[in-house]
Every structure is written in C-alpha cells, then in structure tokens.
Motif scaffolding. Sequence first.
Motif, PDB file in Angstrom:
ATOM      1  N   ARG A  94      -2.492  12.567  16.497  1.00  0.00           N
ATOM      2  CA  ARG A  94      -3.212  13.265  15.363  1.00  0.00           C
ATOM      3  C   ARG A  94      -2.461  14.306  14.820  1.00  0.00           C
ATOM      4  NH1 ARG A  94      -9.040  14.650  17.085  1.00  0.00           N
ATOM      5  NH2 ARG A  94      -9.337  15.227  14.883  1.00  0.00           N
ATOM      6  N   ILE A  95      -0.938  14.290  15.008  1.00  0.00           N
ATOM      7  CA  ILE A  95      -0.057  15.650  14.744  1.00  0.00           C
ATOM      8  C   ILE A  95      -0.377  15.783  13.259  1.00  0.00           C
ATOM      9  CG2 ILE A  95       2.147  14.160  15.022  1.00  0.00           C
ATOM     10  CD1 ILE A  95       1.515  17.951  15.881  1.00  0.00           C
ATOM     11  N   ARG A  96       0.013  14.492  12.428  1.00  0.00           N
ATOM     12  CA  ARG A  96       0.079  14.575  10.827  1.00  0.00           C
ATOM     13  C   ARG A  96      -1.347  15.334  10.514  1.00  0.00           C
ATOM     14  NH1 ARG A  96       0.973  10.327   8.216  1.00  0.00           N
ATOM     15  NH2 ARG A  96       2.362  11.153   6.747  1.00  0.00           N
ATOM     16  N   GLU A  97      -2.186  14.481  11.155  1.00  0.00           N
ATOM     17  CA  GLU A  97      -3.551  15.094  10.459  1.00  0.00           C
ATOM     18  C   GLU A  97      -3.771  16.654  10.886  1.00  0.00           C
ATOM     19  OE1 GLU A  97      -8.292  14.648  11.934  1.00  0.00           O
ATOM     20  OE2 GLU A  97      -6.928  13.236  12.525  1.00  0.00           O
ATOM     21  N   LEU A  98      -3.492  16.999  12.060  1.00  0.00           N
ATOM     22  CA  LEU A  98      -3.548  18.449  12.305  1.00  0.00           C
ATOM     23  C   LEU A  98      -2.625  19.430  11.375  1.00  0.00           C
ATOM     24  CD1 LEU A  98      -3.853  18.301  16.266  1.00  0.00           C
ATOM     25  CD2 LEU A  98      -5.645  18.687  14.613  1.00  0.00           C
ATOM     26  N   VAL A 103      -1.601  22.732   6.527  1.00  0.00           N
ATOM     27  CA  VAL A 103      -1.070  23.085   5.230  1.00  0.00           C
ATOM     28  C   VAL A 103      -2.252  23.363   4.288  1.00  0.00           C
ATOM     29  CG1 VAL A 103       0.045  21.753   3.262  1.00  0.00           C
ATOM     30  CG2 VAL A 103       1.001  21.580   5.748  1.00  0.00           C
ATOM     31  N   LEU A 104      -3.316  22.953   4.318  1.00  0.00           N
ATOM     32  CA  LEU A 104      -4.279  23.015   3.588  1.00  0.00           C
ATOM     33  C   LEU A 104      -5.129  24.497   3.696  1.00  0.00           C
ATOM     34  CD1 LEU A 104      -6.220  19.747   3.832  1.00  0.00           C
ATOM     35  CD2 LEU A 104      -5.142  20.612   1.832  1.00  0.00           C
ATOM     36  N   GLY A 105      -4.435  25.450   4.510  1.00  0.00           N
ATOM     37  CA  GLY A 105      -4.798  26.629   4.682  1.00  0.00           C
ATOM     38  C   GLY A 105      -5.828  27.202   5.829  1.00  0.00           C
ATOM     39  N   PHE A 106      -6.218  26.210   6.708  1.00  0.00           N
ATOM     40  CA  PHE A 106      -7.096  26.278   7.872  1.00  0.00           C
ATOM     41  C   PHE A 106      -6.168  27.398   8.931  1.00  0.00           C
ATOM     42  CE2 PHE A 106      -9.122  23.035   6.298  1.00  0.00           C
ATOM     43  CZ  PHE A 106     -10.541  22.686   6.824  1.00  0.00           C
ATOM     44  N   PHE A 107      -7.097  28.292   9.544  1.00  0.00           N
ATOM     45  CA  PHE A 107      -6.431  29.299  10.079  1.00  0.00           C
ATOM     46  C   PHE A 107      -6.169  28.655  11.736  1.00  0.00           C
ATOM     47  CE2 PHE A 107      -8.745  32.148   7.351  1.00  0.00           C
ATOM     48  CZ  PHE A 107      -7.589  32.828   6.861  1.00  0.00           C
ATOM     49  N   ASP A 108      -5.375  29.382  12.653  1.00  0.00           N
ATOM     50  CA  ASP A 108      -4.811  28.897  13.813  1.00  0.00           C
ATOM     51  C   ASP A 108      -6.285  28.347  14.652  1.00  0.00           C
ATOM     52  OD1 ASP A 108      -2.221  28.704  13.459  1.00  0.00           O
ATOM     53  OD2 ASP A 108      -1.825  30.610  14.230  1.00  0.00           O
ATOM     54  N   ASN A 109      -7.067  29.431  14.576  1.00  0.00           N
ATOM     55  CA  ASN A 109      -8.336  29.305  15.550  1.00  0.00           C
ATOM     56  C   ASN A 109      -9.273  28.086  14.976  1.00  0.00           C
ATOM     57  OD1 ASN A 109      -7.795  31.273  16.985  1.00  0.00           O
ATOM     58  ND2 ASN A 109      -9.092  32.735  15.868  1.00  0.00           N
ATOM     59  N   GLU A 110      -9.251  27.835  13.770  1.00  0.00           N
ATOM     60  CA  GLU A 110     -10.165  26.859  13.014  1.00  0.00           C
ATOM     61  C   GLU A 110      -9.343  25.285  13.355  1.00  0.00           C
ATOM     62  OE1 GLU A 110     -11.959  28.403   9.065  1.00  0.00           O
ATOM     63  OE2 GLU A 110      -9.845  28.277   9.000  1.00  0.00           O
ATOM     64  N   VAL A 111      -8.121  25.380  13.246  1.00  0.00           N
ATOM     65  CA  VAL A 111      -7.288  24.223  13.675  1.00  0.00           C
ATOM     66  C   VAL A 111      -7.669  23.920  15.158  1.00  0.00           C
ATOM     67  CG1 VAL A 111      -5.093  23.139  14.102  1.00  0.00           C
ATOM     68  CG2 VAL A 111      -5.616  24.538  12.081  1.00  0.00           C
ATOM     69  N   GLN A 128      -2.041  27.430  21.878  1.00  0.00           N
ATOM     70  CA  GLN A 128      -0.516  27.875  21.826  1.00  0.00           C
ATOM     71  C   GLN A 128       0.434  26.990  21.172  1.00  0.00           C
ATOM     72  OE1 GLN A 128      -0.203  31.003  22.633  1.00  0.00           O
ATOM     73  NE2 GLN A 128      -2.302  31.411  22.811  1.00  0.00           N
ATOM     74  N   LYS A 129       0.130  25.693  21.505  1.00  0.00           N
ATOM     75  CA  LYS A 129       0.882  24.625  21.016  1.00  0.00           C
ATOM     76  C   LYS A 129       0.790  24.381  19.726  1.00  0.00           C
ATOM     77  CE  LYS A 129       1.499  20.986  23.894  1.00  0.00           C
ATOM     78  NZ  LYS A 129       1.546  19.825  24.592  1.00  0.00           N
ATOM     79  N   LEU A 130      -0.617  24.327  19.285  1.00  0.00           N
ATOM     80  CA  LEU A 130      -0.817  24.077  17.560  1.00  0.00           C
ATOM     81  C   LEU A 130      -0.338  25.309  16.895  1.00  0.00           C
ATOM     82  CD1 LEU A 130      -4.344  22.597  17.742  1.00  0.00           C
ATOM     83  CD2 LEU A 130      -2.086  21.479  17.210  1.00  0.00           C
ATOM     84  N   LYS A 131      -0.110  26.650  17.260  1.00  0.00           N
ATOM     85  CA  LYS A 131       0.408  27.566  16.809  1.00  0.00           C
ATOM     86  C   LYS A 131       1.787  27.399  16.040  1.00  0.00           C
ATOM     87  CE  LYS A 131      -0.356  31.468  18.610  1.00  0.00           C
ATOM     88  NZ  LYS A 131      -0.693  32.508  19.441  1.00  0.00           N
ATOM     89  N   HIS A 132       2.584  26.738  17.001  1.00  0.00           N
ATOM     90  CA  HIS A 132       3.800  26.449  16.931  1.00  0.00           C
ATOM     91  C   HIS A 132       4.450  24.874  16.381  1.00  0.00           C
ATOM     92  CE1 HIS A 132       3.453  29.923  19.689  1.00  0.00           C
ATOM     93  NE2 HIS A 132       4.508  30.476  19.061  1.00  0.00           N
ATOM     94  N   VAL A 133       3.543  24.265  15.688  1.00  0.00           N
ATOM     95  CA  VAL A 133       3.749  22.906  15.145  1.00  0.00           C
ATOM     96  C   VAL A 133       4.560  23.219  13.982  1.00  0.00           C
ATOM     97  CG1 VAL A 133       2.623  21.030  14.092  1.00  0.00           C
ATOM     98  CG2 VAL A 133       1.672  21.873  16.252  1.00  0.00           C
ATOM     99  N   ASP A 134       5.672  22.292  14.019  1.00  0.00           N
ATOM    100  CA  ASP A 134       6.666  22.216  12.747  1.00  0.00           C
ATOM    101  C   ASP A 134       5.917  21.335  11.803  1.00  0.00           C
ATOM    102  OD1 ASP A 134       8.356  21.855  10.640  1.00  0.00           O
ATOM    103  OD2 ASP A 134      10.245  21.893  12.519  1.00  0.00           O
ATOM    104  N   MET A 135       5.160  21.879  10.784  1.00  0.00           N
ATOM    105  CA  MET A 135       4.445  21.146   9.815  1.00  0.00           C
ATOM    106  C   MET A 135       5.276  20.138   8.933  1.00  0.00           C
ATOM    107  SD  MET A 135       1.487  23.838   8.697  1.00  0.00           S
ATOM    108  CE  MET A 135       2.561  25.287   8.737  1.00  0.00           C
TER     109      MET A 135
END
Length: 856
Positions: A755-759, A764-772, A842-849
């Motif tokens: 689900r990397i594209r979904e995340l 991109v829509l503006g969700f904070f890291d904690n929310e993601v 930690q991993k999601l914080k550094h995702v190359d969107m």
Amino acid sequence: MKPMTKNMWREIAANKGRFIAIIMIILLGTLIFVGVKATGPSLNDSMATTVKAKHLSDVQLFSTTGFTRKDVQTAEQVSGAQAEISKFKDVTGGKDEDVVALYGYQSGAKQNQLKLRSGHLPQSANQIVLDERAKRDFGYHLGDTYRFNRQANLKQRSYQIVGFADSPRYIDYTTRGAANVGDGTVAYFAYIKPQQLKLSTATVLTVRFKSLQGLNAFSDDYQTAVNKKVNELKTAFKPRAKQRDRQLSADVKRSFAPQQQKLTRASQQLAQLKQATGDSAALRQQQATLRENQAKLDTALKQANTRTQTTYTCQTREDLPGFTSFGDTSDRIATIANIFPVFFFLIAALITFTTITRMVEEARRQIGTFKALGYTKWVIARNYLTYALMAGLIGALLGSVIGNATLPRLVISMYHMSIPLTTSIPVMWTVIALAVAFSLLATVGAAIIVVRRELAEKPADLMLPRAPKSAKRILMERITPLWRRMSFTQKVSYRNLFRYKSRMWMTIIGIAGGTALILTGFGLNDSIGSTASQQYGQIFHYSATVSLAHNDQSKKAMTILNQSSAYKGATKVNMTTGKVKANAKQISDVNLVTPNNQQQFKKYVTLSHSLNTKGLVISKKIASQLDIKTGDKVSFTTTTGQKAALKVTAVTPNYMGVFAYMSPTAYHQAFNVEPVVNTLLLKLNGQSDQQQKQLARQLLKRGGALGTSFASDQEATIKTMSSSMNVIVLLMILLSGVLSFVVLYNLTNINISERIRELSTVKVLGFFDNEVTMYVSRENILLTVFGIVLGYGAGWGLLSFILNQATTAQVVFPVIIRWPGFVVATLLMVAFTLIVMWVTHQKLKHVDMVEALKEN
C-alpha cells in the motif's frame, strides 16, 4: 554475472529485511522442531550410555535362602546370560540413623560397576565408599568415620570414608528406594569389603544379557525381550528351588541330628531304668522334661524347615529407583515434541508461504520485462526459485544444526543436578530431513505456485499494475449510527481489514499462534507443577499412608501416633492391589481402597459420588484407558488371585496413581470375604523431614508398620519432574515470543509494501506522520487484540491435547494456566505490536512520496 543472477543479488540487497525475516522464521521453526524432537532420544541415549559403561544388570533376583555358585550356573543356562552373586542388605547407620543399602564390594565385578567421583575404592577391611548423595545431601567428607548401628550385624561398626561414587543401580539423586528398616526410605548406598557382612550366602544375583545391550532400555522392544528372559529365568529356577530346599533341609537335619541323638539316647536310658527299677515320681518328671525338650526340638526343626523354603523374586530395570520416572519424563518430552514443535513449525511455514508469495507478486513488472526480452519461463522462474531455495535452505540447515546441538544439551545439563548422565546426542537425520523438506515446501513450493501463475499471463499484462480489489460495503457500514461517528481514517482502516482478507487472516493466525504457544509453555509448567497440589488438595486430604505389617493390627500404630504431637487424626482402610480388565484391555497396579468407616473416609478422600452397596467407583485414568463409563462392567483380579465381575457406579477425578473404591458391603458381596484393615490414612500437622523420618522409624520399629509414605515426598517427586521440564518450557516461551515478533514485523512490512502508493497519497494530502502511522497501525492493533483473544482458546486447547497425550500409567495432569501466563502472553504481544508500530513510524517518515506515486 548473468543479468538474471545480478538481478537476484540486487533484489536480496535491496530487501535484506525480508530475506533475513524468511530465514529467521524458517530457522526458528526448524530449531524448535528438530531441537525438541532430539531431546527425548538424547535423554534416552545418554542414560543408555551411562548405564552401559558401568554394565548395569538387566535382571536382579532375590531369594529367601540366598544364592550359591550353583545358582549362577542355573542362571547362565538361559541363552546369553552372564550372572554374578553378591552380598547386600538394608541397614541403619550414620549421624541420623539413615537407612543404607549396604553392598559387599567385589573388585572383579563385571556388572553394576561403581563410577568413582572422589577418593578410592575399599582396599582394606576398615574402609567404606559412600554414595555421592551422602556427600551432596548429608554432609559426609573423605576421611570421616562412619558408624553403623549394632543391628547392622557387621564384623565391625566403624569405617573410614575413603571415596564417594555413583552406581548405575541408582540413577536419580532424589530417590534411593524403600527398605524394611529404619524409617523405610533408603537414604544412600554404601560399599564395604564383603567379608564384613555377616552373611552365610550371597543375597542378590544379577543377570546381564548380551543380546539386550543394543536395545533402548525404555523401548517396547527391550521390555518385550527382557520379560521373555525373565520368564526363561523363572523356568530355569523352578527345579532349582526344590533342589535348594532339599539341600537346606538336609543341612538342617544334620545340624539337629546331634541333639536328636542325645534325646533318643536319653529316652532309651529312661526306658531301661523304668524296666529295672519300676515307675516312680522322679522318673515320670524326667520323662515329662524329655517330652518337653523333644517338642521344643520338633518346633525348632519345623521353623528351620520353614526358613529353608526357597522363593525367588525377579526385578528388572523398571523396578530400580528413579528408572521408570526418568523414562516417563523422556517419553513426556517426546510427546510434547510430536505436537508443540509441529504446531510452531506450521505457523512458521504458513507465514513464510505468504511472504514468498507476496515477494513474487511484487515482481510482476520484472517478470513481464524479462519475458518481453525473450527469456524463457524456466530462466525467469529459476531466479525466484533460487531466492526461495537459498532462504529456505539457510534457515532450515542453521535451525537444524543449532536445534540438534543445543536444546538436548541444555536439558541434559539441567538433569546433571539430579542424575549423573554421560551426554550422548544422536544426530536426528530423519527429523532434519523432514524439517528441510517442510521448509522448502513453504519457500520453494510457494515460489513455484506463484511464478507459474504469473508466467501464464502476457508480458503486456504483467507490466501493468494488478487491478485493485473493488471495495465492498462491510457490516459496520450498515450500522449507520456507529459508522457516521467514525473518522475518515477509522473508516478506511476497517474497510482495509476486510479488503485484504488473506493478510488479515495471516496476522490473526500469527498472533493467535504465538499467544497459544506462549500460553502452552506456561501451562505445561503450571499443570505439571500443580499435579501433586491438586491431588493432595482437592482429592486426598491426608498427609501420610501407613502400611500395616499384619492385617487388622492397627493398635500398635495408633499407640505410637497418639504419642506424637503432629498427629491430628486417622482413618482405617483396606488397600488391595490388582488389575482391571474390560473391552479386551487391561490396566495393572490398580489400588482398590475399601474404607472401614465411610462417613469418616469422606474427610480424607473426596470422590465425585458416594460409595454404593454394590459396584465400583473408578478413577478417570481407568475409564479412559479401558474405554468404559458408568454402568459398564469390569473384571477385577487381586494379586492374591481373587476375581470379581463388578459394575462401574461412578467415575471420579484423580491425578496421581491409579485408584478404585468400594464400600465394605460391596467388597464382601464381590469377594465373599470381609475387608480387613491393612492401611491407615493419617492427618498430620506440618513436620520437618527429620520429624517425618523419626515418626516413620518409630512406626516401623514399634508400631507394626511395613512402611510410611508421606504426601510431601510425592510433591517433591513432582517438583523434580517439573524442574526437569523447565528448560524446554522456557525455550518454548522465548522462541514463541521471537516467532510472534518476526511474524508481526514481516506482515507489517508486506502491508506497507502493498500500500505504499496509498500511504504516499495520504501523506501528499497533508496527513501528519503520526496519522499516517496510525492509518496502518490501527489495523494491526485490532488484529492483535482479536488474535490474542483467539490465542487464549487455542492455547488452552493445545495444552489439553499435549497433556492428554503425555499422561503416564501413574500420572494424569490437570489442565491449568495460571494468570501470570495470560498476563505475560498478552503483554508480549502488546509490546511486539508497539515495537513494530515504532519501526513502521520511522520507515513511513522517510518514504519518498514522489517516487512511490510515479512508480507505475
């Protein structure tokens, strides 16, 4: 390197976490599977090596009239038999009047050889070698003077301790058997020069058979073979008993002949005197004295002839102290090995299968590209099959080697505290081959299935992303008041749970399986450890059992008991041993208990039903083993040969020993005799070991008792059994926890990669890291909770199944999981979930969107 090979190594380098995770899951599965499977055989092999090195005899014979060289020749008539005779008797001695199994040391003995632990063996008449247990538990040292009681009837009473040793006759430091002197319990063994024992003949004959030495002493094959040899020995000694009786009878007559001749001459002289002088008062007095002396001589001759009646008793290794319980423990571990590791391995294989499947599905575009470039299906498939083969083989071989080498060694090292074993660990080639085969089935098998499915598609279709699953309304959406109050992310999480059903079930199975395995580990420890407390807390309410030497002679014992400050009460029972038959099956060594006073008996033993005037109440062990229930009929045969057909009136719980119960009326109707009191059940205040020994000694010496058995001794035996399982249980808990963590981590990684594209879109829509993070983790939390609850039930069921398989002829284990087990299992799963959440964050914080969104 060829392009395909380069691509495989790049794939491993780019996804090291996944490759290592597959190896770890397979490694853990094979480690516990092979390790626990190897433990039971390793214990048996170690014991076999230990007793074989010191030539433990297969059979011991005891005789009421002793043994001679002629008996050795008789025993060696049996094919392959090697026989030896030696002097032995139970005596008392030492600082606390301990019961000692005293042997005559023979330097050239070929059987039951001592293993010297310190010092040296007896070389002179005043030297003694003691059991290593005497040093460990009773505080004796080299150079000490050891003094026996006068009743030991030795040439001298004091000896110098010159050595400590182990004997293959006594394998377990916690038990040395029973005796008919002192307090009835052997404390340790000792060896002195045989001439020091004032015995006219040898008292024990040991036999060893060459043909049996290659067999596992705990196997059915050995038991069958040794029983056959015992029957051959009995056949050989049957005529020998008559020969021995005739010989001893002749010896007795010769020893009494001089006295008889004197009496005969005196009688003849009186007869001549009477003829010469006539009858007189003095003459009649002399004749009366002569008749009295003749009667005394006849009585003495009769008693002497009675003592010359030869009876042989055979014992096998099963009768040696601690031997059977050791075999039961190794069998119990083998039973656990047939269930627990298999369940563990199945979970590992299932998760591995899912991981490999997902890995190949992620490589759709690569497969399509290689196919478009003209690579054959086999060349493309080989790339992924090699990847799966490497991961599977590395994990399986590492796990097999580590498991086979470490787990049995750890368990045996624990046994060294109570049993002096020589470590011998067989390589379990069959089990290793099975583990490798299952591992490759989970890895290579998954790769074959998925690659074959993907290669069936056209290159153009493979290079396009797989069409996403269509969303469906879930049950919660239909509950409008609940659904409307949920946030957007909550709605997405619940929809995704049911959208990706395979991942959902894999997570639930992984968490539930891990929880179940941890609970089973705790439950094994709780259940085995609680057996004695359940027996002597819920069923038996007495502290000791006193076996009376003579039927219905309890007055002497009661006199001793009434003088003891620890005595609280007693009830009289008849205890008969026998065998029960039903449905062409049989269970031996059943203790039939008949109370003298039924109302009083209820305070000492709790039964599920009251005793009726007819029929028999049996324990659950008998019911399950003979496949019978209330209302069925059984045949009960006592050891004295009395036989009766009885109706089962009730089945009652029981954990230790095999018991059946009858009322006095039912007993009389069944066997046509009144039950005679031969056992006392005692209630005592708390006593120290020394106080228990003192009471048992008094009952044996002056109370007309054959022996006294204390509940605390039974509890100590179960405690020892439980402690011997601690290493296995601890490893099960630890490895189950590690497996659960790896499974959760691996499935979360799959979830993110799917689900990397979904995340990225959400970010991109503006969700904070904690929310993601919570966008993903909320699903894990829900699945973890559901998995834990499911694991509670699975753990209880798995434990019940294992304990049912692990029951022995004498012990049935209660199914118990105490609250710490549930707490630890739950906290571990919560902790693993939180750790995985943090790693995910930690991993999601550094995702190359950008890269993720333009990937397709």
